[in-house]
Every structure is written in structure tokens, then in C-alpha cells.
Motif scaffolding. Structure first.
Motif, mmCIF file in Angstrom:
data_model
loop_
_atom_site.group_PDB
_atom_site.id
_atom_site.type_symbol
_atom_site.label_atom_id
_atom_site.label_comp_id
_atom_site.label_asym_id
_atom_site.label_seq_id
_atom_site.Cartn_x
_atom_site.Cartn_y
_atom_site.Cartn_z
ATOM 1 N N PHE A 12 0.831 -1.208 0.000
ATOM 2 C CA PHE A 12 0.000 0.000 0.000
ATOM 3 C C PHE A 12 0.867 1.259 0.000
ATOM 4 C CE2 PHE A 12 -2.635 3.126 2.498
ATOM 5 C CZ PHE A 12 -3.568 3.371 1.503
ATOM 6 N N TRP A 15 2.711 1.616 -3.600
ATOM 7 C CA TRP A 15 1.823 1.973 -4.703
ATOM 8 C C TRP A 15 1.098 3.293 -4.454
ATOM 9 C CZ3 TRP A 15 2.284 0.140 -9.399
ATOM 10 C CH2 TRP A 15 2.975 -1.062 -9.566
ATOM 11 N N SER A 16 0.860 3.632 -3.202
ATOM 12 C CA SER A 16 0.291 4.951 -2.897
ATOM 13 C C SER A 16 1.279 6.045 -3.274
ATOM 14 C CB SER A 16 -0.049 5.058 -1.408
ATOM 15 O OG SER A 16 -1.092 4.185 -1.076
ATOM 16 N N TRP A 78 -9.964 6.681 -2.565
ATOM 17 C CA TRP A 78 -9.311 5.371 -2.586
ATOM 18 C C TRP A 78 -8.327 5.231 -1.427
ATOM 19 C CZ3 TRP A 78 -4.119 4.006 -3.295
ATOM 20 C CH2 TRP A 78 -3.883 2.630 -3.397
ATOM 21 N N THR A 82 -9.277 2.287 1.071
ATOM 22 C CA THR A 82 -8.321 1.177 1.051
ATOM 23 C C THR A 82 -7.688 1.000 2.423
ATOM 24 O OG1 THR A 82 -7.903 1.443 -1.301
ATOM 25 C CG2 THR A 82 -6.252 0.240 -0.047
ATOM 26 N N TYR A 83 -7.351 2.090 3.078
ATOM 27 C CA TYR A 83 -6.785 1.977 4.425
ATOM 28 C C TYR A 83 -7.800 1.334 5.369
ATOM 29 C CZ TYR A 83 -4.130 2.944 8.593
ATOM 30 O OH TYR A 83 -3.424 2.797 9.758
ATOM 31 N N ALA A 95 -5.279 -8.166 -1.524
ATOM 32 C CA ALA A 95 -4.943 -6.759 -1.279
ATOM 33 C C ALA A 95 -3.899 -6.280 -2.287
ATOM 34 C CB ALA A 95 -4.437 -6.576 0.143
ATOM 35 N N ILE A 99 -4.726 -3.307 -4.970
ATOM 36 C CA ILE A 99 -3.947 -2.066 -4.861
ATOM 37 C C ILE A 99 -3.200 -1.803 -6.162
ATOM 38 C CG2 ILE A 99 -1.941 -1.017 -3.725
ATOM 39 C CD1 ILE A 99 -2.991 -2.407 -1.104
ATOM 40 N N ARG A 100 -2.501 -2.802 -6.659
ATOM 41 C CA ARG A 100 -1.747 -2.629 -7.912
ATOM 42 C C ARG A 100 -2.676 -2.307 -9.081
ATOM 43 N NH1 ARG A 100 0.739 -7.192 -5.538
ATOM 44 N NH2 ARG A 100 2.876 -6.740 -4.903
ATOM 45 N N GLU A 136 -14.154 -2.554 -2.092
ATOM 46 C CA GLU A 136 -13.526 -2.290 -0.792
ATOM 47 C C GLU A 136 -14.501 -1.612 0.167
ATOM 48 O OE1 GLU A 136 -9.972 -0.093 -1.694
ATOM 49 O OE2 GLU A 136 -8.907 -1.873 -2.396
#
Length: 145
Positions: A12, A15-16, A78, A82-83, A95, A99-100, A136
Motif C-alpha cells: 500500500f 503503490w500509494s 481510494w 483502502t486503508y 490486497a 492495490i496494484r 472495498e
């Protein structure tokens, strides 16, 4: 509430960061269009370039600006959902894939929106990200009911 797995948090976090850098690149892309065309949104920005003008409807600048706005409307939620979703204890595999996929879909969305305009690629890249956020959000809602 489950603790977020360290491996998932690394995915995470990485990618974030990629996504934030992509959004920062949108600022540079907007500036490139503005300086190349000498078109600005504020009168005071025109004082340092000869023949610069204030214009609000240049197609290229507006396209990049709308893409940046679309990022703000999708990427910021997002990050939040996502978190929250990661606190539900999803599998590391799922996950990582979601995420990707979201980040790659946003990169593709930018390319086919602001750089090489093309449909239906723009719609599909938006839709993948939208579905991921929806999944999500829905699974988080069910988890925390």
C-alpha cells in the motif's frame, strides 16, 4: 478491527507513493501546456511572458485539468477506503492485486485521458478503479456492521 499486515502495508505504501507521484506529474503536464501556449488562469501570471493571455477554455489545458480533478475525485477516496479495508484483514494476495490494479488503472486513465485521448480505454480504466473502490467500501461496510 484487525491489525494491518506489514507486507500489505508495504504494498500500500509503495503503490500509494507511485500514485502521488503520478498526481504531481499532472501539475507539470498542466504547466507545460500553459507555458507552451502562454495561456494562464490568472492575470498576474501573464506579466512575465510576452504575449501571454488569460483564457479559461483552452481544450488541451482543460483536458489535463479535468483529468487532474478526476484524480482528486477518485484517488483521495481510494486512499481512505483502502486503508479502512486493510483493517478488515484481507488476504495479502487479494490486497496486493487490488492495490496494484487500482494504481495501474489510474496511470492508464491519465495516459488515455490527457496524453493520448482514447475511448473505450479511458472508460475501462476508470471503471476498474471504480469497481475496486466499490468492492472495498462494500466489504468494509459489511465487516463493520
Amino acid at each position: 478491527m484487525a491489525a494491518i499486515n506489514t507486507e500489505i502495508m508495504k504494498v500500500f505504501g509503495f503503490w500509494s507513493s507511485v500514485l502521488v507521484l503520478k498526481m504531481l506529474a499532472m501539475v507539470i503536464l498542466t504547466a507545460r501546456h500553459r507555458f507552451t501556449k502562454k495561456i494562464f488562469a490568472n492575470p498576474d501570471d501573464t506579466t512575465f511572458l510576452k504575449k501571454a493571455k488569460v483564457l479559461y477554455d483552452d481544450a488541451d489545458i482543460e483536458r489535463v485539468r479535468r483529468n487532474h480533478l478526476n484524480d482528486l475525485e477518485n484517488v483521495l477516496p481510494w486512499f481512505i477506503i483502502t486503508y479502512i479495508w486493510l483493517t478488515t484483514g484481507p488476504s495479502i494476495w487479494l490486497a496486493g492485486i487490488l492495490i496494484r490494479t487500482f494504481v495501474i488503472s489510474r496511470i492508464i486513465h491519465t495516459l488515455v485521458y490527457a496524453v493520448f485521448p482514447q475511448q473505450p480505454a479511458r472508460f475501462l480504466s476508470f471503471f476498474f478503479g471504480y469497481c475496486i473502490m466499490g468492492y472495498e467500501a462494500f466489504t468494509s461496510l459489511l465487516y463493520y456492521l
